[in-house]
Design a protein around this motif. Sequence first.
Motif, short mmCIF file in Angstrom:
data_model
loop_
_atom_site.label_atom_id
_atom_site.label_comp_id
_atom_site.label_asym_id
_atom_site.label_seq_id
_atom_site.Cartn_x
_atom_site.Cartn_y
_atom_site.Cartn_z
N LEU B 17 0.86 -1.19 0.00
CA LEU B 17 0.00 0.00 0.00
C LEU B 17 0.89 1.23 0.00
O LEU B 17 2.03 1.17 0.46
N VAL B 20 -1.03 6.44 4.06
CA VAL B 20 -1.51 6.27 5.44
C VAL B 20 -1.94 4.86 5.80
O VAL B 20 -2.01 4.52 6.97
N GLY B 21 -2.23 4.03 4.80
CA GLY B 21 -2.66 2.68 5.13
C GLY B 21 -1.50 1.74 5.42
O GLY B 21 -1.71 0.62 5.89
N SER B 22 -0.28 2.16 5.14
CA SER B 22 0.84 1.22 5.26
C SER B 22 1.54 1.37 6.60
O SER B 22 1.51 2.43 7.23
N ILE B 23 2.17 0.29 7.03
CA ILE B 23 2.86 0.29 8.32
C ILE B 23 4.05 1.25 8.29
O ILE B 23 4.26 2.03 9.23
N GLY B 24 4.82 1.20 7.18
CA GLY B 24 6.04 2.01 7.10
C GLY B 24 5.73 3.49 7.24
O GLY B 24 6.50 4.24 7.86
N TRP B 26 3.50 4.91 9.07
CA TRP B 26 3.31 5.27 10.48
C TRP B 26 4.62 5.24 11.24
O TRP B 26 4.82 6.00 12.19
N GLY B 27 5.52 4.34 10.81
CA GLY B 27 6.86 4.36 11.40
C GLY B 27 7.52 5.70 11.13
O GLY B 27 8.13 6.31 12.02
N ALA B 30 6.01 8.42 13.22
CA ALA B 30 6.50 8.35 14.60
C ALA B 30 7.90 8.97 14.68
O ALA B 30 8.19 9.77 15.57
N LEU B 33 7.67 12.72 14.42
CA LEU B 33 7.14 13.32 15.65
C LEU B 33 8.22 13.42 16.72
O LEU B 33 8.37 14.44 17.40
N ILE B 34 8.98 12.32 16.86
CA ILE B 34 10.01 12.28 17.90
C ILE B 34 11.09 13.32 17.60
O ILE B 34 11.45 14.14 18.45
#
Lengths: 624, 202
Positions: B17, B20-24, B26-27, B30, B33-34
């Motif tokens: 994908l 926004v639908g993929s895991i990568g 969101w990694g 994150a 953000l950090i």
Amino acid sequence: MSARDADLEKLLARTWADKPGLVGWLTTTDHKRVGRRYLVTAILFFALAGALALVMRTQLAVPNNTLVGPDHYNQIFSLHGSAMMFLFAVPVMTAMGVYLVPLMIGARAISFPRLNAFGYWIYLFGGLTIFIAFALDAGPEAGWTAYVPLSSSDFSAGHRTDIWSQMVNFTEVAALCVAAEVVASFMVTRAPGMRLDRIPLFVWAQLVTAFMMMFAMPSVMLASQALQSDRQFGTHFFNPGEGGDPLLWQHLFWFFGHPEVYIIFIPGLGMISSIVQTFSRRPIFGRTAMVLAMVAIGFLSFGLWVHHMFATGLPPLGNSFYTAASMLIAIPTGVQIFCWIATLWLGRPRFATPLLFVLGFFALFVIGGLSGVMLASVPLDTQVHDTYFVVAHLHYVLIGGAVFPLLGGFYYWFPKFTGKMLSERAGKVNFWLLFIGVNLTFFPMHWLGLAGMPRRIYTYPAGLGWEWANMAATIGSYIVAVAVLLFVGNVLMSLLRGKAAGDNPWDAPDLEWATSSPPPPWNFTEVPVVEDATPLWADEPIETLRGLRGDKREMLLTSIAEARPTARWGCPDPSIWPFFSALALTLQFVWTIFNPWGWVWASIPMAIAMTIWFWPKKSEPSSD
Amino acid sequence: MKRAAASIDLAELPDYLFGVGSIGYWGGIAFMLIEGMGFVLAIGAYFYLLPYEHEWPPGGVAPPPLFWATASLLVALLSEIPNVLTARAAKRQAKAATQLWIAWTSVFGFVLIVLRGFEFHAFNVRWDHNAYGSINWALLVMHHADLITDLYDTLVLAVMVFVKPVDGRKFSDVNDNAVFWHFIVVTWVIVYVMVYWVPRWL
């Protein structure tokens, strides 16, 4: 089970198997193995930090005691606090998330399995570093808060504080790995149909915690880097002689440190919700309010840090603001407590050990909360600042707010972790011993604080009237130690000859109880479909979806809000490279304690290890 | 989900994908953000320290020289052209175009690193001179560490798309990396303003 299911399980068992022996142990990326490891390691660090507490209490049992000298005492209380906060409280809460979140949302794996393994190793190596340093008389000596100038090179020569500062980096890197995994898991790996309003409250709690970690932990990392840089490179962040300010440390530290309390506490709220729901035998009262309350606590916790600094001479308006904010957070906390009471009131409560720990939490946390509201008031805080009153308050909040829910959660989920039941009889004795021990240890400390006993002193003269309360606290601490030993004994005995648990011994409603105990490496043979907030209590059995491959490690991705299936996702295979990457980062962190060139040279093995880690292998989806 | 699960066959779903639908993705979020929070806090520390001095920079020192840093800003902004084209090519799953533009993004990254060398050399206050020097170097070093990390990541991905089979999932990784490059550029604009212009304005 149909023949088709049996064949599928055989195939999955082959696909998801770890390698045997030591290689499998080092390479595993199974979130349950990593989660169990995290739990055991965190409990070991808890025991070590607890042993340090016993030494302190023994030293303070009588006046003018000479069991421990001042230098050693400094190291002991500094390591006790640091280990309890950085090596026990946060990791044990994230460990529960690592183990349970994928199971509770019906996923086959955690979102970043290798990052998860890497995070664990970093955490372990960080903990070992500081405990080995302590054994070599190089333990931290400036308290877990490491205030400057006490922690500056003027007052803390040598490498004790540098090692502490790197331990902070180790543990925060590890925690942030879990935060990223939880957020990604929450967003896109939930079981189909698990809409936002059907997600278990424990999983919501882990999400709120993950975001809080991402916003709070950079602050302590920045602070500890600045401290190390002041000590190593001669920078002046905290040196007022060259335009720096020691209070900058306190601001950065508490911008992390206050949310940290809630980072520890919010997963506990999630555990309580799970336990209260199951043992009241009815869905939780006010689910939406509970979620909103947790989110509100998450936000508000970032507006409170200055209440740790009332004694530093802030402007009155600032004081008033932080007093008001500190009192404001009692509102969402109250919402939670009333929702739990309502759930118990409307349900048919069964007073098994997990629920006893929750009731213990109510009592202790209310006492800790009340002393918290007292401390939020500036005049009172200025009187009892740095006294045993604060020690009493923080232990009531942390033990009541985190350890009791954690133990409740441990009794509750132990059957899932191991397939065995813990002894209920030992559990009840465990609860009462701990409850009595904690109160006997910490309640007299309120009085000691009001009577003027400062914290962090290694001894005190006779005749101040502090003797009886100190002796009572010491006796209490030994009762706590007996309770902890009983807990460990209960775990070991149950592992050896505990009653078999079955899939769902408590008749609980969430998905983790829909699979076997302990769950297989792939968690769920078929993908469960969620149509209810309490799926195992629904009238109809859970439907499942087929189509994920059995010959590859595949998990399902779903959309963020509605949780509709969107893609199959190939999970990475087990790998040794997270372990080697963690070793390389450890080399870097330890090297830089002694020589700043470690940042440069150790980044080479780090880059090599991580490149091999990410390089696609033949068996992985990108090489199909 | 309706109770018609039996009719759904997950095998028909794609195995990758974008966005926004993929895991990568969101990694990456994150991580940003950090890191972003690190910058926010460092900037907070900057403004916390600023009022302690009568003048900024303190001690009659001139504000930091603009030439190399501004050149670096321009190159960073220009690097968005190959970066955006890389992301577009990856989304189209066009292998040759992805190879071309990710190679160009890497070249821009290299140029940025070289410019950094000149910029650091030209900086007129040392980190151990005073708190002003410390906080400015902190901002520069933090950004530099992010730049090196992302350049290395981009290079590894570039090698991968040249030497390994490239499927949808790899294209998705390239797309995620392009998002992180945006982060590097945006944070450089902010750090540049903080380090080079705030002393001129305040």
